[in-house]
Design a protein around this motif. Structure first.
Motif, PDB file in Angstrom:
ATOM      1  N   TRP A 115       6.539  -2.329   2.632  1.00 22.38           N
ATOM      2  CA  TRP A 115       7.705  -1.510   3.000  1.00 22.38           C
ATOM      3  C   TRP A 115       7.855  -0.336   2.048  1.00 22.38           C
ATOM      4  O   TRP A 115       7.784  -0.525   0.820  1.00 22.38           O
ATOM      5  CB  TRP A 115       8.978  -2.356   2.941  1.00 22.38           C
ATOM      6  N   ARG A 116       8.042   0.851   2.577  1.00 24.08           N
ATOM      7  CA  ARG A 116       8.314   2.026   1.748  1.00 24.08           C
ATOM      8  C   ARG A 116       9.436   2.831   2.390  1.00 24.08           C
ATOM      9  O   ARG A 116       9.467   2.989   3.606  1.00 24.08           O
ATOM     10  CB  ARG A 116       7.066   2.907   1.611  1.00 24.08           C
ATOM     11  N   TYR A 117      10.318   3.341   1.537  1.00 21.46           N
ATOM     12  CA  TYR A 117      11.435   4.117   2.077  1.00 21.46           C
ATOM     13  C   TYR A 117      11.022   5.573   2.231  1.00 21.46           C
ATOM     14  O   TYR A 117      11.655   6.470   1.697  1.00 21.46           O
ATOM     15  CB  TYR A 117      12.667   3.971   1.187  1.00 21.46           C
ATOM     16  N   ASP A 118       9.939   5.787   2.990  1.00 18.23           N
ATOM     17  CA  ASP A 118       9.455   7.147   3.235  1.00 18.23           C
ATOM     18  C   ASP A 118      10.289   7.820   4.316  1.00 18.23           C
ATOM     19  O   ASP A 118      10.980   7.170   5.085  1.00 18.23           O
ATOM     20  CB  ASP A 118       8.003   7.090   3.735  1.00 18.23           C
ATOM     21  N   LYS A 119      10.153   9.132   4.380  1.00 11.77           N
ATOM     22  CA  LYS A 119      10.724   9.871   5.497  1.00 11.77           C
ATOM     23  C   LYS A 119       9.867   9.540   6.720  1.00 11.77           C
ATOM     24  O   LYS A 119       8.659   9.780   6.721  1.00 11.77           O
ATOM     25  CB  LYS A 119      10.647  11.369   5.187  1.00 11.77           C
ATOM     26  N   PRO A 120      10.470   8.959   7.755  1.00 12.50           N
ATOM     27  CA  PRO A 120       9.647   8.598   8.919  1.00 12.50           C
ATOM     28  C   PRO A 120       9.070   9.841   9.596  1.00 12.50           C
ATOM     29  O   PRO A 120       9.757  10.850   9.718  1.00 12.50           O
ATOM     30  CB  PRO A 120      10.629   7.885   9.850  1.00 12.50           C
ATOM     31  N   GLU A 121       7.814   9.750   9.973  1.00 13.75           N
ATOM     32  CA  GLU A 121       7.144  10.820  10.720  1.00 13.75           C
ATOM     33  C   GLU A 121       6.356  10.157  11.834  1.00 13.75           C
ATOM     34  O   GLU A 121       6.142   8.954  11.780  1.00 13.75           O
ATOM     35  CB  GLU A 121       6.155  11.558   9.795  1.00 13.75           C
ATOM     36  N   PRO A 122       5.895  10.930  12.816  1.00 12.40           N
ATOM     37  CA  PRO A 122       5.086  10.295  13.864  1.00 12.40           C
ATOM     38  C   PRO A 122       3.897   9.561  13.225  1.00 12.40           C
ATOM     39  O   PRO A 122       3.161  10.148  12.419  1.00 12.40           O
ATOM     40  CB  PRO A 122       4.606  11.485  14.705  1.00 12.40           C
ATOM     41  N   GLY A 123       3.738   8.305  13.557  1.00 19.01           N
ATOM     42  CA  GLY A 123       2.619   7.525  13.034  1.00 19.01           C
ATOM     43  C   GLY A 123       2.826   7.026  11.616  1.00 19.01           C
ATOM     44  O   GLY A 123       1.929   6.381  11.051  1.00 19.01           O
ATOM     45  N   ARG A 124       3.977   7.336  11.031  1.00 18.51           N
ATOM     46  CA  ARG A 124       4.221   6.904   9.653  1.00 18.51           C
ATOM     47  C   ARG A 124       5.505   6.076   9.641  1.00 18.51           C
ATOM     48  O   ARG A 124       6.570   6.584   9.996  1.00 18.51           O
ATOM     49  CB  ARG A 124       4.385   8.137   8.776  1.00 18.51           C
ATOM     50  N   PHE A 125       5.390   4.828   9.235  1.00 18.25           N
ATOM     51  CA  PHE A 125       6.513   3.914   9.360  1.00 18.25           C
ATOM     52  C   PHE A 125       6.962   3.376   8.003  1.00 18.25           C
ATOM     53  O   PHE A 125       6.236   3.470   7.023  1.00 18.25           O
ATOM     54  CB  PHE A 125       6.124   2.755  10.285  1.00 18.25           C
ATOM     55  N   ARG A 353      -2.938   2.422  10.767  1.00 16.07           N
ATOM     56  CA  ARG A 353      -3.522   3.765  10.681  1.00 16.07           C
ATOM     57  C   ARG A 353      -4.947   3.778  11.227  1.00 16.07           C
ATOM     58  O   ARG A 353      -5.337   4.667  11.981  1.00 16.07           O
ATOM     59  CB  ARG A 353      -3.523   4.211   9.218  1.00 16.07           C
ATOM     60  N   LEU A 354      -5.711   2.750  10.851  1.00 18.32           N
ATOM     61  CA  LEU A 354      -7.081   2.663  11.356  1.00 18.32           C
ATOM     62  C   LEU A 354      -7.081   2.441  12.872  1.00 18.32           C
ATOM     63  O   LEU A 354      -7.895   3.028  13.601  1.00 18.32           O
ATOM     64  CB  LEU A 354      -7.840   1.546  10.626  1.00 18.32           C
ATOM     65  N   LEU A 355      -6.155   1.617  13.346  1.00 19.37           N
ATOM     66  CA  LEU A 355      -6.050   1.404  14.795  1.00 19.37           C
ATOM     67  C   LEU A 355      -5.735   2.713  15.507  1.00 19.37           C
ATOM     68  O   LEU A 355      -6.313   3.015  16.555  1.00 19.37           O
ATOM     69  CB  LEU A 355      -4.952   0.383  15.107  1.00 19.37           C
ATOM     70  N   ALA A 356      -4.823   3.498  14.910  1.00 24.32           N
ATOM     71  CA  ALA A 356      -4.460   4.777  15.523  1.00 24.32           C
ATOM     72  C   ALA A 356      -5.682   5.695  15.576  1.00 24.32           C
ATOM     73  O   ALA A 356      -5.895   6.401  16.567  1.00 24.32           O
ATOM     74  CB  ALA A 356      -3.322   5.422  14.740  1.00 24.32           C
ATOM     75  N   ALA A 357      -6.495   5.667  14.507  1.00 21.70           N
ATOM     76  CA  ALA A 357      -7.708   6.495  14.489  1.00 21.70           C
ATOM     77  C   ALA A 357      -8.666   6.049  15.587  1.00 21.70           C
ATOM     78  O   ALA A 357      -9.237   6.873  16.313  1.00 21.70           O
ATOM     79  CB  ALA A 357      -8.380   6.414  13.119  1.00 21.70           C
ATOM     80  N   LEU A 358      -8.852   4.727  15.721  1.00 21.73           N
ATOM     81  CA  LEU A 358      -9.772   4.223  16.750  1.00 21.73           C
ATOM     82  C   LEU A 358      -9.259   4.579  18.143  1.00 21.73           C
ATOM     83  O   LEU A 358     -10.043   4.894  19.035  1.00 21.73           O
ATOM     84  CB  LEU A 358      -9.938   2.705  16.620  1.00 21.73           C
TER      85      LEU A 358
END
Lengths: 492, 492
Positions: A115-125, A353-358
């Motif tokens: 878990w990271r409190y990042d700013k959500p972006e498309p594909g980034r959770f 992320r790897l799944l999204a790349a595939l």
């Protein structure tokens, strides 16, 4: 309950639901990666999601560090937090079981959400699935080579297509800094500028190393303030042949940095690691180009202390690295004290992320093969007096290893049940009404072929006329065998 | 870094590290359970660990409810919490995707950690692994029977030994309450007393239903305060034949409760469910005794509204239920509004709890089969100049599908390497020094047989003399084939 008491059924910001297609893909990928790790003898080792905040961030975290994770006080008045990676919990575990409860060296793999409190972006959770492989308690470079070998085996197993494993050594970064008369901090800044070589011409790189420049938008980009002589040295380093022929890069670097002991140590380690990689069966760039010594590779994380490596997909270079890692010999110092490090090396892959790349490469189907998230066969319900018969059919199919389901959505016409079967991705639907029961048969609709016919139809009219999905008949007392045969036959 | 800055490497209270043996057992169990669920056509569906607190607990949670979970305010000033089960997130998901993004009915399975702020006890953790299977959006009793059928298939697959699936219906509990002139709240209290039938004689049960009693310690146990007539009615209910013959129990209950419409509805549902279970291939008590109608079954959770069921292991009855579930038609009301329920039925199993039960029964090995957490073979390092050769051996073994590892713990004598191999549970260790290299062979120590010899030895002296572990020789150029043969041969 008043309407104002209703709770909104919403996903938290930055979170992702694992809808069936995604969850299945995750499971398949995890299972494949896990199989490789087990073949390499790595041990499975889970840790809890929650740790003491100090364990996660160290005793004196900065405000920014704290804001970047999920942390709170629990009812025992302890500051706790959700893990943000799987490496820190590993360091904690190694120090928790120092009394010999776990093997040493500890070669382990782990996966799970972080878990990271990042700013959500498309594909980034804010919650995402990570898979880590580490060897702890081994100072040997064979362990670094082996981590690269297991990455290589994983990527072969996942059939991701072409990829390049870039390797270097954190010591080389520091040595280049020394060569240019820069300290470790500056050396990292130099590498940050070098990293832009893909995007900008050399002249712009030189300006950024020196006094800065105005970019296209007219904004001023501050420079590092290196002297002309220092920039010339960086230039000489950048002139070295890179990423094409490991032996050539090595000998050119040896010549340029001959005076620098740290550089010699780094280059020796790289050379030795490349040699062992050959023993591990991972070829360098002369053969299939899987392992490239990349003089410009830095890798972000501050805690790397020796070899570093990352992987980029040949067919998707702009995606950035999909696997990364390196040697970190100081991570347990937080628990053990300065100079009490335990040598370790490891790698991480972001599973989603790897799944999204595939997916982007159209290779997800290759990974999943015949597996779909749902059942292969839907047993429809025509006659509600016959539920027991439909159940028995479903049971026979399952006992034969066929993924099967009986319609259970209440009274519904055939169209609704077929729509449901399509939504589940069923290949076949079984239909049995009084006629079929009388004849000792079932009718079987081929949903896949039906879909193809519909897709081929040029107009709505044509589609409607073609909607008669191919249908065949199977004997009731040979149900499982008949369905099995149909599932293996090409439906077209 | 001053010593006071050191962080203690400790596990949080109530948490558990997944050491390799445990993690492997979890993975094997999850994989097996998952395979059965997929054969039944259930869809995999993950949700995040974090949800809005209101979604977890409803809009007006009590202080106790809040204290029982991990909850905090995040940086977006939302009250959030870690899920405490997998059912509430399912209800949230069903309401999030009402627009048709997911199939309806939704038959899904899910597994993952859940968190509860319980008082830690041996075997009871604040983070634990749960596996859930549910059918949402189906009012049909076939779905209830199917959930029981999938439980039955899972338990067969896991080879847990004998078990009994107890079934009843929440409506029966309410009907018995009505029959005794008690409201729903009192009915539940009556069942709580009935639940003690295993422990206490009937007379004591009567006292607890009535005015209370002094127990053995002299403490006063308060009674429910039922009238003599009410107690007589409970008594008549308790006299019904139970858990032996489903048909007999059903017809006796029908006779006693004939005037009560709700009881007739409950008994009809039970009878229908038992009939469908036969179609699903799950036999009742007359044959193998797997499904027993249990008139006294209540199940704790308030939200059940129809059939309820639980499983106890025949060989470990005192362990309590290891699988439980039932129909809950009102769970989404929190999101949808009163009367807007979506019919649902499901079951949960505590994976770690079931593993602990299997361990207690000595059946864990049966589940794991040949699988051990670590490598099967350790390639020892005798001659550090030959690291490349050892790597190549390790690689050949792995490529043949053998789980293999090379010693990487630095300079170490053979004894230390053997100890490490034992700790990892390796079956074999490969030794190759200059002699072996010259002869084109490797020596192979049989660690399992060595351990058995040591165990057989009556004294320390005898052990020392026997310590010569059985050793054999394999040709270097037939390494993988030779090791494979040794791994499949009984080592004794």
């Amino acid at each position: 309950m008043s309407p104002t008491d209703l709770v909104k059924a919403r996903l938290l910001k930055g979170m992702q639901d694992g809808l069936p297609e995604l969850t299945l893909a995750r499971r398949v990928m995890l299972r494949r990666v896990e199989e490789v790790c087990r073949r390499f003898g790595f041990l499975p080792f889970d840790t809890p999601a929650l740790e003491l905040r100090d364990a996660l961030l160290g005793p004196q975290p900065s405000g920014e560090q704290i804001r970047n994770i999920f942390t709170f006080s629990n009812q025992d008045e302890e500051e706790v937090g959700l893990r943000f990676d799987l490496t820190v919990p590993l360091a904690r575990v190694v120090c928790t079981y120092l009394q010999g409860e776990i093997p040493r060296p500890l070669r382990r793999y782990a996966y799970g959400p972080v878990w990271r409190y990042d700013k959500p972006e498309p594909g980034r959770f804010r919650e995402f699935l990570q898979f880590d492989i580490d060897s702890v308690g081994t100072p040997e470079l064979t362990a670094d080579a082996e981590i690269i070998a297991v990455i290589d085996a994983i990527l072969s197993e996942l059939a991701v297509g072409g990829y390049v494993i870039r390797v270097s050594n954190r010591k080389l970064l520091n040595a280049v800094g020394e060569y240019c008369g820069a300290d470790a901090q500056q050396a990292r800044s130099i590498y940050r500028v070098i990293d832009k070589l893909d995007k900008y011409p050399r002249e712009r790189i030189r300006q950024e190393l020196g006094g800065g420049l105005k970019d296209e938008s007219g904004a001023f980009v501050e420079g590092l303030g290196l002297s002309v002589d220092q920039i010339a040295r960086v230039d000489a380093f950048l002139d070295l042949p890179n990423e094409g022929n490991n032996a050539e890069s090595l000998s050119a670097a040896r010549a340029l940095l001959a005076e620098n002991a740290l550089a010699m140590e780094a280059l020796d380690e790289i050379e030795q690691m490349l040699a062992w990689l050959k023993d591990y069966g991972v070829p360098g760039p002369r053969s299939q180009g899987r392992v490239n010594f990349d003089l410009h590779l830095a890798r972000g994380l501050g805690y790397y202390s020796g070899p570093v490596f990352e992987v980029v997909l040949t067919e998707l270079p702009s995606y950035g690295s999909i696997f990364g890692g390196g040697r970190y010999d100081n991570l347990v110092e937080r628990f053990m004290g300065e100079g009490q490090g335990i040598p370790a090396v490891g790698a991480s892959v972001g599973v989603d992320r790897l799944l999204a790349a595939l997916k982007q490469l159209g290779k997800l189907d290759l990974l999943l093969g015949e597996e779909t998230a749902g059942p292969q066969v839907l047993v429809t319900v025509m006659d509600r007096e016959r539920l027991g018969d439909y159940i028995a059919m479903t049971r026979e199919l399952r006992e034969a290893g066929i993924r099967a389901e009986m319609w259970q959505g209440g009274k519904a016409n055939m169209q609704k049940q077929m729509k449901y079967a399509d939504k589940l991705g069923c290949a076949l639907a079984i239909i049995a009404g009084s006629d079929e029961f009388e004849r000792g048969e079932v009718s079987v609709k081929d949903l896949q072929a039906g879909k193809e016919l519909a897709a081929e139809a040029a107009t709505r009219e044509e589609w409607t006329s073609k909607e008669k999905r191919p249908q065949t008949v199977v004997k009731r007392d040979e149900l499982a065998a008949g369905i099995k045969a149909l599932l293996h036959v090409d439906p077209v």
